[in-house]
Design a protein around this motif. Structure first.
Motif, PDB file in Angstrom:
ATOM      1  N   VAL A 148       0.846  -1.194   0.000  1.00  0.00           N
ATOM      2  CA  VAL A 148       0.000   0.000   0.000  1.00  0.00           C
ATOM      3  C   VAL A 148       0.882   1.245   0.000  1.00  0.00           C
ATOM      4  N   ASN A 149       0.605   2.137  -0.935  1.00  0.00           N
ATOM      5  CA  ASN A 149       1.326   3.411  -1.043  1.00  0.00           C
ATOM      6  C   ASN A 149       0.298   4.538  -1.097  1.00  0.00           C
ATOM      7  N   LEU A 150       0.421   5.490  -0.186  1.00  0.00           N
ATOM      8  CA  LEU A 150      -0.619   6.510  -0.062  1.00  0.00           C
ATOM      9  C   LEU A 150      -0.097   7.707   0.721  1.00  0.00           C
ATOM     10  N   THR A 151      -0.460   8.896   0.263  1.00  0.00           N
ATOM     11  CA  THR A 151      -0.210  10.119   1.034  1.00  0.00           C
ATOM     12  C   THR A 151      -1.544  10.813   1.276  1.00  0.00           C
ATOM     13  N   ILE A 152      -1.845  11.084   2.542  1.00  0.00           N
ATOM     14  CA  ILE A 152      -3.056  11.810   2.921  1.00  0.00           C
ATOM     15  C   ILE A 152      -2.628  13.153   3.477  1.00  0.00           C
ATOM     16  N   ARG A 153      -3.085  14.199   2.848  1.00  0.00           N
ATOM     17  CA  ARG A 153      -2.671  15.552   3.223  1.00  0.00           C
ATOM     18  C   ARG A 153      -3.326  15.986   4.532  1.00  0.00           C
ATOM     19  N   GLY A 154      -2.628  16.795   5.309  1.00  0.00           N
ATOM     20  CA  GLY A 154      -3.199  17.353   6.521  1.00  0.00           C
ATOM     21  C   GLY A 154      -4.444  18.163   6.212  1.00  0.00           C
ATOM     22  N   SER A 201     -19.717  16.200   8.071  1.00  0.00           N
ATOM     23  CA  SER A 201     -19.186  17.054   7.009  1.00  0.00           C
ATOM     24  C   SER A 201     -19.064  18.500   7.483  1.00  0.00           C
ATOM     25  N   ASN A 202     -20.081  18.976   8.199  1.00  0.00           N
ATOM     26  CA  ASN A 202     -20.043  20.347   8.728  1.00  0.00           C
ATOM     27  C   ASN A 202     -18.926  20.516   9.758  1.00  0.00           C
ATOM     28  N   ILE A 203     -18.795  19.534  10.650  1.00  0.00           N
ATOM     29  CA  ILE A 203     -17.768  19.599  11.700  1.00  0.00           C
ATOM     30  C   ILE A 203     -16.377  19.583  11.088  1.00  0.00           C
ATOM     31  N   TRP A 204     -16.166  18.721  10.097  1.00  0.00           N
ATOM     32  CA  TRP A 204     -14.852  18.654   9.438  1.00  0.00           C
ATOM     33  C   TRP A 204     -14.499  20.003   8.797  1.00  0.00           C
ATOM     34  N   ARG A 205     -15.460  20.608   8.124  1.00  0.00           N
ATOM     35  CA  ARG A 205     -15.173  21.896   7.463  1.00  0.00           C
ATOM     36  C   ARG A 205     -14.935  23.001   8.488  1.00  0.00           C
ATOM     37  N   GLU A 206     -15.555  22.870   9.664  1.00  0.00           N
ATOM     38  CA  GLU A 206     -15.372  23.888  10.710  1.00  0.00           C
ATOM     39  C   GLU A 206     -14.035  23.735  11.434  1.00  0.00           C
ATOM     40  N   THR A 207     -13.562  22.486  11.600  1.00  0.00           N
ATOM     41  CA  THR A 207     -12.376  22.241  12.430  1.00  0.00           C
ATOM     42  C   THR A 207     -11.078  22.025  11.638  1.00  0.00           C
ATOM     43  N   ASN A 208     -11.178  21.734  10.336  1.00  0.00           N
ATOM     44  CA  ASN A 208      -9.990  21.487   9.494  1.00  0.00           C
ATOM     45  C   ASN A 208      -9.149  20.298   9.952  1.00  0.00           C
ATOM     46  N   LYS A 209      -9.784  19.330  10.604  1.00  0.00           N
ATOM     47  CA  LYS A 209      -9.042  18.145  11.019  1.00  0.00           C
ATOM     48  C   LYS A 209      -8.827  17.208   9.828  1.00  0.00           C
ATOM     49  N   THR A 210      -7.813  16.359   9.954  1.00  0.00           N
ATOM     50  CA  THR A 210      -7.606  15.299   8.977  1.00  0.00           C
ATOM     51  C   THR A 210      -8.548  14.151   9.337  1.00  0.00           C
ATOM     52  N   VAL A 211      -9.334  13.694   8.361  1.00  0.00           N
ATOM     53  CA  VAL A 211     -10.273  12.602   8.605  1.00  0.00           C
ATOM     54  C   VAL A 211      -9.993  11.454   7.642  1.00  0.00           C
ATOM     55  N   ILE A 212      -9.866  10.248   8.193  1.00  0.00           N
ATOM     56  CA  ILE A 212      -9.814   9.035   7.371  1.00  0.00           C
ATOM     57  C   ILE A 212     -11.030   8.210   7.760  1.00  0.00           C
ATOM     58  N   PHE A 213     -11.872   7.956   6.781  1.00  0.00           N
ATOM     59  CA  PHE A 213     -13.196   7.389   7.009  1.00  0.00           C
ATOM     60  C   PHE A 213     -13.326   6.079   6.239  1.00  0.00           C
ATOM     61  N   VAL A 214     -13.624   4.994   6.939  1.00  0.00           N
ATOM     62  CA  VAL A 214     -13.767   3.673   6.321  1.00  0.00           C
ATOM     63  C   VAL A 214     -15.242   3.378   6.044  1.00  0.00           C
TER      64      VAL A 214
END
Length: 260
Positions: A36-42, A190-203
């Motif tokens: 597995v090769n992957l980069t997830i941006r902050g 979705s609203n919380i993520w846009r408000e907080t700018n956290k990195t989210v990885i969602f399965v």
């Protein structure tokens, strides 16, 4: 410009990552995760999409530090992941397993802050913010047994947010909810993520959910020896309209991958 260093710190970089388990036959190697090769941006909302049993949760747990890698590189910022850390918080599918039954909503949300010896007045200020953010104002004194499944997931999410981890790792968190509650929680997240700018990885194994939430979607192949075979950029603005032509065009493109 001030946020860039934080985003660099939150970047997840995975290179040639493998995970195998021992098998009864000597010399036989069975890989769950392979190359597995992957980069997830902050600050990114990244979705891991694939069929049940393909290793999505295993990969998420490796990022969390709960599961060790067999070989390869897995870094958060400049640090190799070899154990859980306060920079990563996990939201599980079943909130019952993570909430303390003897604590009420506010006490559950404040638990991590109390362990860090944050003063009571500050704890209440923080818990008020996130209890309100997840739509649980007025339920602060209720215990888990008095809450619906959707409300328990909101408590779990509020607690994670109160602890202020930079990275949220979410393992099919809405999978056990009814359709209406799930839709509401997707919108709230979705609203919380846009408000907080956290990195989210969602399965998830749900293409519709992946498209409602993710900026990018990594498609995993069937297990064993699962890989991320394709990554889709989702060119849709938020909030997303699942009835739009554009949404359904992307949906069909991803669905065709699974049809093959």
């Amino acid at each position: 410009m001030s946020q860039a260093p934080q985003f660099d710190t939150n970047t997840i970089k995975i290179e040639q990552l493998y995970k195998s388990y021992d098998t009864p036959k000597k010399g036989e190697v069975h890989y769950i995760i392979k190359d597995v090769n992957l980069t997830i941006r902050g600050g990114e909302f990244f979705v891991l999409l694939g069929p049940s049993g393909c290793g999505k949760s295993t990969l998420l747990n490796m990022i969390a530090g709960f599961v060790s890698k067999t070989s390869g590189r897995l870094k958060v910022g400049s640090s190799e992941v070899d154990k859980p850390g306060q920079d990563r918080a996990v939201v599980f599918q079943q909130a019952d397993s993570s909430l303390f039954s003897w604590l009420n909503v506010r006490q559950n949300v404040e638990f991590g802050l109390k362990m860090k010896k944050v003063p009571k007045a500050e704890r209440e200020k923080v818990s008020d913010r996130y209890i309100s953010m997840v739509g649980l104002s007025g339920h602060e004194n209720k215990y888990p047994r008095e809450l619906s499944g959707g409300m328990k997931q909101r408590v779990q999410l509020a607690r994670v947010l109160a602890n202020d981890a930079a990275i949220l790792l979410m393992d099919e968190p809405f999978g056990a909810l009814d359709a209406m509650t799930r839709k509401t929680m997707q919108k709230e997240l979705s609203n919380i993520w846009r408000e907080t700018n956290k990195t989210v990885i969602f399965v998830t194994h749900d293409i519709h959910e992946a498209l409602l939430l993710g900026q990018r979607i990594g498609v995993m192949s069937k297990g064993p020896s699962s890989q991320i075979t394709d990554i889709y950029d989702v060119p849709l603005s938020y909030p997303r309209d699942f009835t739009s032509v554009e949404f359904n065009d992307v949906y069909k493109k991803i669905q065709s991958h699974f049809d093959e």
